[in-house]
Write a protein that holds these residues in place. Sequence first.
Motif, PDB file in Angstrom:
ATOM      1  N   ALA A  84       1.076  -0.777   0.126  1.00  0.00           N
ATOM      2  CA  ALA A  84       0.288  -0.061  -0.155  1.00  0.00           C
ATOM      3  C   ALA A  84       0.732   1.296   0.027  1.00  0.00           C
ATOM      4  O   ALA A  84       1.794   1.686   0.601  1.00  0.00           O
ATOM      5  CB  ALA A  84      -0.909   0.240   1.345  1.00  0.00           C
ATOM      6  N   SER A  85       0.917   2.156  -1.384  1.00  0.00           N
ATOM      7  CA  SER A  85       1.675   3.663  -0.919  1.00  0.00           C
ATOM      8  C   SER A  85       0.663   4.513  -1.819  1.00  0.00           C
ATOM      9  O   SER A  85      -0.285   4.250  -2.225  1.00  0.00           O
ATOM     10  CB  SER A  85       2.644   3.300  -2.149  1.00  0.00           C
ATOM     11  OG  SER A  85       3.090   4.336  -1.967  1.00  0.00           O
ATOM     12  N   THR A  86       0.673   6.049  -1.023  1.00  0.00           N
ATOM     13  CA  THR A  86      -0.954   6.766  -1.259  1.00  0.00           C
ATOM     14  C   THR A  86       0.069   7.018  -2.274  1.00  0.00           C
ATOM     15  O   THR A  86      -1.026   7.192  -3.456  1.00  0.00           O
ATOM     16  CB  THR A  86      -0.221   7.512  -0.374  1.00  0.00           C
ATOM     17  OG1 THR A  86      -0.591   6.865   0.965  1.00  0.00           O
ATOM     18  CG2 THR A  86      -1.347   8.872  -0.377  1.00  0.00           C
ATOM     19  N   HIS A  87       1.383   7.218  -2.906  1.00  0.00           N
ATOM     20  CA  HIS A  87       1.350   7.912  -3.938  1.00  0.00           C
ATOM     21  C   HIS A  87       2.420   7.661  -5.144  1.00  0.00           C
ATOM     22  O   HIS A  87       2.739   7.403  -6.278  1.00  0.00           O
ATOM     23  CB  HIS A  87       2.171   9.282  -3.698  1.00  0.00           C
ATOM     24  CG  HIS A  87       1.188  10.348  -2.849  1.00  0.00           C
ATOM     25  ND1 HIS A  87      -0.047  10.636  -3.059  1.00  0.00           N
ATOM     26  CD2 HIS A  87       1.431  11.442  -2.110  1.00  0.00           C
ATOM     27  CE1 HIS A  87      -0.614  11.630  -2.658  1.00  0.00           C
ATOM     28  NE2 HIS A  87       0.545  11.992  -1.743  1.00  0.00           N
ATOM     29  N   GLY A  88       3.086   6.361  -4.241  1.00  0.00           N
ATOM     30  CA  GLY A  88       3.450   5.488  -5.428  1.00  0.00           C
ATOM     31  C   GLY A  88       5.508   6.650  -4.751  1.00  0.00           C
ATOM     32  O   GLY A  88       5.497   6.944  -4.015  1.00  0.00           O
TER      33      GLY A  88
END
Length: 282
Positions: A84-88
């Motif tokens: 899981a990553s908000t923005h990469g």
Amino acid sequence: MKPLSASIEGIGFWTRGLPSWAAATAYAHGGTIVADAPARPSPQLLPANERRRAPDTVAVALEVALAACHDAGRDPATLPSVFASTHGDLGITDYMCATLASDPQSLSPTRFHNSVHNAAAGYWTIGAGAMAPASAISAREASFAQGLLDALAQLACGDEAVLLVAYDGQAAGPLARMAPSEGLLGGALVLSQSAAPGRARLSVQLVARNSDRDSDGPLSTLAAANAMAPMLPFFDVLARGHGQARLVAGPDHDLLVEVAFAEAALQETASVADHVPEFAHG
């Protein structure tokens, strides 16, 4: 339907000044920042050359993922995973946008390769030799909560254990105004179905969105400017060993996560089940 719950077999954590979960726990209990902590993780899962070339976001994701697997005593190659990553990687995204606007022929193939949102998951599966399914999730400030729900749903559908990895890095350029993020932050959990003696257990329920959340814990305060900061109230609870945390789960809902040691969790299951809504899989 039974409530979604799991044992926490392993934990990984990294942010600048706190290069391990042990360091984070000590800091949360009144300790200090590790003075000689490295400025960047060095994930031993990768060969030396790839380790140096990997973006910071990949490095921190692999560092905490491997730490959680070691803590759990699990072979990384056997675990399905959720990243899981908000923005990469916003630094690479800024580079690509600027290069395409100014000199598109000079675009780096390596940076293009690392720009995809599932780059960390790809590096992980290759480095660990993992053939189990891996997914990459982005849901803005709800990214960690949605990743946690995904991992718990996989356990509910029959997987023995699942690796959850959450991370974000430094924003750059014009994107930093639209999608701010500072520093480097990663957290990972190995979650399993069975009770693990001496380990905490978590249960979750969806509740109505409430802007009044606990965000003043020591870890939440330390890395508040990172895009993955919404996960930190949960890690503050883990550092205490018990309690509840509200995590942003979407526009209208929070995810209420309750953490207790296995013995206490077994006693509380009945009361928790009375309040946990059914989750549909699809």
